[in-house]
Every structure is written in C-alpha cells, then in structure tokens.
Design an enzyme around this catalytic site. Structure first.
Site, PDB file in Angstrom:
ATOM      1  N   GLU A   1      -1.826 -17.840  52.351  1.00  0.00           N
ATOM      2  CA  GLU A   1      -2.518 -17.301  51.170  1.00  0.00           C
ATOM      3  C   GLU A   1      -2.420 -18.217  49.939  1.00  0.00           C
ATOM      4  O   GLU A   1      -2.028 -17.794  48.861  1.00  0.00           O
ATOM      5  CB  GLU A   1      -1.965 -15.905  50.848  1.00  0.00           C
ATOM      6  CG  GLU A   1      -2.136 -14.922  51.982  1.00  0.00           C
ATOM      7  CD  GLU A   1      -1.462 -13.578  51.722  1.00  0.00           C
ATOM      8  OE1 GLU A   1      -0.870 -13.404  50.631  1.00  0.00           O
ATOM      9  OE2 GLU A   1      -1.534 -12.707  52.598  1.00  0.00           O
TER      10      GLU A   1
ATOM     11  N   GLU B   1      -3.959 -10.757  61.566  1.00  0.00           N
ATOM     12  CA  GLU B   1      -3.339  -9.550  60.990  1.00  0.00           C
ATOM     13  C   GLU B   1      -4.349  -8.398  60.961  1.00  0.00           C
ATOM     14  O   GLU B   1      -4.535  -7.737  59.957  1.00  0.00           O
ATOM     15  CB  GLU B   1      -2.825  -9.833  59.566  1.00  0.00           C
ATOM     16  CG  GLU B   1      -1.868 -11.000  59.463  1.00  0.00           C
ATOM     17  CD  GLU B   1      -1.302 -11.204  58.076  1.00  0.00           C
ATOM     18  OE1 GLU B   1      -1.369 -10.268  57.244  1.00  0.00           O
ATOM     19  OE2 GLU B   1      -0.784 -12.305  57.794  1.00  0.00           O
TER      20      GLU B   1
END
Length: 372
Positions: free
Chosen positions: A137, A275
């Site tokens: 991220e 995810e």
C-alpha cells in the site's frame, strides 16, 4: 460448525490457481478449524502475526514465536506461506522511520533499519516462504479528475492530514535522499536475504485508474533499474502484483478489474488476488475506524450482518463474475486468497463479505463459485 463434505475449494481450482485464506496463531487452538483449512486452502497469509509491529516491536527485539508456528504448520501440511508484510506505512513501529519527537529519521538511518529488519526476518524464513508481500500500500488512495501525471512517484504516500496514512518510509528516505528509493531498497533487501521467494507488491483499490497506472509504471521502472544493477540475477526484482480485491456491491466495477488484470498481465509478472472479500450494504462507521486502526476483526465493534435473499443472490453473482474473470486470466494468476474464514471473523463483518456465514455455513456465494 464446518461441513467438510462440501467440495474442496483448492482442489476445485487446482488446475487454475491456488486458493488461500488468512490465519492467526490463536487459530491453532481450534482443531476443527484447522481441518477445515486443510480441506479448503493450500495457501496461507497471516492476518496480523507477521506484520512488522508483531515481529520487531522494539529496536533489537524480535518476536518470532507466532510466525514460527504458522510457518512450521504450513510447511508440514504442504501449504504455501505468504509473508505479509515487510515494508508498510501501517502496523510498523515508529522507531523504524521516526525520531522520538516524530520527525523523520535520515535516509541512512531508515535504510539501515530496513535492511536489518529484512535481514533478520526474511533471512530466518528463507526457503520456507513461498512469496513475500514486500511493499504494501505505497500509493495514495484518492482518485482525481486530473490526468495521470506519467510518473508513479507522484502518487506515493507522503505527508497527509490523515495520521494513519502518512508515508513515513518516503519521508525518512526524502530526508537526505530520494523518497521513492525506499521501494527499490525493500525489494533489493528481500531478494538478498530470501532469494527463494517470489517478491510481490501488494495494493488495494488496485483497479482504480490512477492506482493501476502508477502500480504498473512502478513495477516496470523498478525492474528496469534492477536490470542495470551490478547484482542483477536474471530474474525480475518485482515478480508479482497482489490485487487485494476488497470489493463492494456499491463501488466495484468488474470492468475496471478486467482493465487492471489486462494491464498487469502485460508486465511479465504473476498476479495474486491477495485479500478478497465482497461487502454488501453501508459500512458501519465504528467498524471502519477499527479496521483503519489495525485491520483486526473485533466482535465488540459491530455484529455480523445476515444478507437479505436478494443481496445474497447478488453477492453470489459478483463472486461468480469475478471468478470467471480470474479463470480467463488464469495463466497469469498464481493465487486467490480470501481475507477471512467466515463472516463472523471478518474485519469487514458488517458487510457479510465471505463465502461462509458467521456459523461456518456455506452461503449462496460458495455454491456459485464451485459451480463454475
């Protein structure tokens, strides 16, 4: 609780890609859950027990007990381990990148901390980890009407009014060096200390236009830098892209997911759906705050929600549509990992996001997926 007469997810898709899920060290107290896990999954990611704050909470202090338990169990059961994660702005102790007064460390100090951490951590599990989420991220989470600038560096996290989203690695590297260089260094150290593992960049909202362009440009640029490096080993440095795939009935456009898969598959890397979940309905603000603060499910924050029949049908259709898309791109996709074993344990339980309900019962979405 778990019906092991259901079709095995990993066996159902074994000719296409691995199927994974998350686990925590506390799950090893539940023999029934472990039987379910080996029935349905052949890849494992630690939900929180292998993040930097869990592994290296204080300078010179390493806590490997929980990670050891996960890695040893997975290796014993022929389950691929995904190391999650090495370099991230979240769930990382402040001493990695900041002085006690909150100001950034210098480039040299931060780089040394990164190297020491990855050397101790990735080196410990070298040869036992299938893949690492090396950088997690790194890009900002805002879309804009402005055209893409043409430089991935423009979209990296740095200073922001949201304290949970500050790019502390960037700011420390910028203090005496080039802020964006932390990305290359993270992958370089990961390759140096665990040459056996596949190295991934992992991101959410990866299907959004500016993010997918920035991710693709970053991967191509870092790999070009690596080819010119004296330690180049005839492999890509960034070998994979993790598409987190936290989807929603309100925001997800499968056309954008296809565009991201098309873009990333042209880079010569493998792809992981890393995810996956699909929420329905409006997010609970308290649950959201808890998730942002650590990504951990907390039953005291919000109760799980049972979908209405129409929502359950639409969720099944979304899962089916995405899995059909994944099968189209199966030659590039290494793994599909769900982020939660059932709705009651999910960090987004407010949206009933998974294939199994809070009691472990198979939902309409499960049957939709295995009927493909």
């Amino acid at each position: 609780m778990w019906d092991l007469t259901l079709p095995s997810l990993w066996r159902h898709f074994e000719k296409a890609f691995r199927i994974g899920n998350i686990i925590s060290a506390r799950d090893f107290d539940d023999a029934e859950l472990l039987r379910m896990y080996t029935h349905h999954y052949n890849a494992v990611t630690a939900e929180n027990d292998m993040k930097p704050e869990s592994i290296n909470p204080e300078r010179g202090v390493f806590c490997f007990e929980k990670a050891d338990k996960i890695v040893e169990w997975a290796n014993k059961n022929a389950i691929d381990v995904i190391g999650h994660t090495l370099v991230w702005h979240g769930q990382t102790p402040s001493w990695f990148t900041r002085n006690q007064d909150g100001t950034p460390l210098t480039y040299g100090e931060a780089r040394e901390n990164m190297q020491n951490f990855i050397k101790a951590y990735a080196g410990r599990y070298s040869g036992k980890i299938h893949a690492w989420d090396v950088v997690n991220e790194a890009f900002v989470d805002t879309e804009t009407d402005e055209p893409y600038s043409g430089s991935w560096r423009d979209y990296l996290r740095r200073q922001t009014d949201n304290p949970r989203a500050v790019g502390h690695w960037f700011l420390a590297y910028e203090n005496g060096g080039n802020g964006a260089d932390f990305v290359f260094d993270a992958f370089y150290f990961a390759r140096k200390y665990d040459p056996h593992a596949t190295l991934y960049y992992n991101e959410y909202n990866e299907e959004y236009l500016h993010k997918r362009l920035a991710i693709a440009d970053m991967v191509a640029d870092i790999n070009n830098q690596w080819r010119a490096h004296p330690d180049y080993d005839d492999r890509l440095l960034i070998e994979g892209i993790g598409m987190q795939s936290h989807h929603s009935d309100m925001y997800t456009d499968i056309g954008n997911v296809r565009a991201a898969l098309e873009k990333f598959s042209g880079l010569g890397v493998v792809i992981a759906i890393s995810e996956m979940d699909i929420t329905f309905g409006v997010e609970d603000s308290a649950a959201s705050a808890a998730a942002i603060g650590g990504g951990q499910a907390d039953s005291a924050v919000s109760a799980r929600v049972t979908l209405a029949p129409e929502q359950a049908r639409k969720q099944a259709e979304m899962y089916e549509g995405l899995f059909r898309l994944y099968l189209e791109y199966a030659e590039y996709i290494e793994r599909v990992t769900f982020w939660g074993k059932n709705d009651g344990q999910s960090w987004r339980k407010w949206g009933s996001p998974l294939l199994f309900d809070g009691d472990g019962g198979a939902k309409e979405a499960f049957f939709g997926v295995v009927e493909i």
